[in-house]
Design a protein around this motif. Structure first.
Motif, short mmCIF file in Angstrom:
data_model
loop_
_atom_site.label_atom_id
_atom_site.label_comp_id
_atom_site.label_asym_id
_atom_site.label_seq_id
_atom_site.Cartn_x
_atom_site.Cartn_y
_atom_site.Cartn_z
N PHE A 135 -0.19 -3.03 2.64
CA PHE A 135 -0.48 -1.60 2.85
C PHE A 135 -1.27 -1.03 1.68
CE2 PHE A 135 0.50 2.86 2.14
CZ PHE A 135 0.23 3.43 3.38
N TRP A 136 -0.78 -1.26 0.46
CA TRP A 136 -1.42 -0.65 -0.70
C TRP A 136 -2.76 -1.30 -1.03
CZ3 TRP A 136 -0.18 3.94 -1.87
CH2 TRP A 136 1.12 4.41 -1.69
N SER A 137 -2.95 -2.54 -0.63
CA SER A 137 -4.26 -3.17 -0.81
C SER A 137 -5.31 -2.43 0.01
CB SER A 137 -4.22 -4.65 -0.37
OG SER A 137 -3.42 -5.40 -1.25
N GLY A 138 -4.96 -2.13 1.28
CA GLY A 138 -5.86 -1.37 2.13
C GLY A 138 -6.05 0.06 1.63
N PHE A 139 -4.96 0.67 1.18
CA PHE A 139 -5.02 2.06 0.70
C PHE A 139 -5.93 2.16 -0.52
CE2 PHE A 139 -3.68 5.72 -1.74
CZ PHE A 139 -3.42 6.69 -0.78
N ALA A 140 -5.72 1.30 -1.49
CA ALA A 140 -6.52 1.35 -2.72
C ALA A 140 -7.98 1.04 -2.44
CB ALA A 140 -5.96 0.37 -3.75
N CYS A 141 -8.22 0.08 -1.54
CA CYS A 141 -9.60 -0.31 -1.22
C CYS A 141 -10.38 0.87 -0.67
CB CYS A 141 -9.58 -1.46 -0.22
SG CYS A 141 -11.21 -2.15 0.13
#
Length: 221
Positions: free
Chosen positions: A131-137
């Protein structure tokens, strides 16, 4: 009853559709996560990308978006952060090979990387990571910032109600989620996964190299 500008509505719908489908860091991220970790993580990554739209929407509606867009240092800072994040992701994917190169040890093979994890271990951290990988990206992507700021300043009228603007924001977020969920589902189909099992380590290397190149391109430009 809301007074809806039909031309504005269709313009937002079409422009968003084209912007979401254009290849970029978000597409590379969802592809990497889906191919290497599976459909669930790919969808969670898509959800993170969709959630990050709220960040761009928030500062745009607060009037900060135009100020950011007109200040070169803000765009440069955001671009550098996004570029370094992509480079870090790319190097992380390539790290086993880099480590093996310098230590002269054999890199992990594809069959070794396919070991099944225990369901009770790292499940929460994996979900959170996807989730946070997508959010940060998405949150660190200056192109998304410029897209939303331009859309709300050039296409959406200043007379449009706040409720309608929030509706547009929800549509943009939903469009991102649906598109990247479709990408995740396609890349995790049985036929694709059969090939992934054989070439998984090479896919990880290719996506790592792609993200590193994207990051370097953002950093140089």
């Amino acid at each position: 009853m809301l007074n809806i500008d039909q031309f504005e509505l269709y313009s937002v719908a079409i422009i968003t559709f084209l912007a979401v489908m254009s290849p970029g860091p978000d597409f590379a991220m969802v592809s990497k996560v889906s191919l290497l970790k599976g459909r669930r993580d790919g969808i969670l990554c898509a959800l993170g990308i969709s959630a990050a739209i709220s960040v761009h929407l928030a500062y745009t509606l607060l009037g900060l978006g135009i100020m950011f867009a007109n200040n070169l240092w803000v765009l440069n800072t955001l671009g550098y952060l996004g570029a370094m994040y992509l480079i870090w992701l790319g190097i992380s994917a390539l790290w086993p090979d880099i480590k093996a190169l310098f230590s002269r040890t054999k890199p992990k093979q594809a069959n070794e990387s396919l070991k099944i994890e225990k369901p009770s271990q790292n499940k929460l951290s994996r979900n959170s990571s996807a989730f946070w990988s997508g959010f940060a990206c998405n949150a660190l992507n200056p192109k998304t910032m410029l897209f939303i700021v331009s859309l709300f300043s050039q296409v959406i009228s200043t007379d449009t109600s706040l409720l309608m603007e929030l509706g547009y924001g929800a549509y943009i977020a939903l469009a991102h989620f649906i598109w990247f969920t479709l990408v995740a589902c396609l890349l995790t189909s049985a036929r694709i996964q059969q090939k992934v099992l054989v070439f998984k380590i090479w896919i990880e290397r290719a996506t790592g190299l792609l993200m590193t190149c994207l990051g370097l391109r953002l950093l140089i430009n």
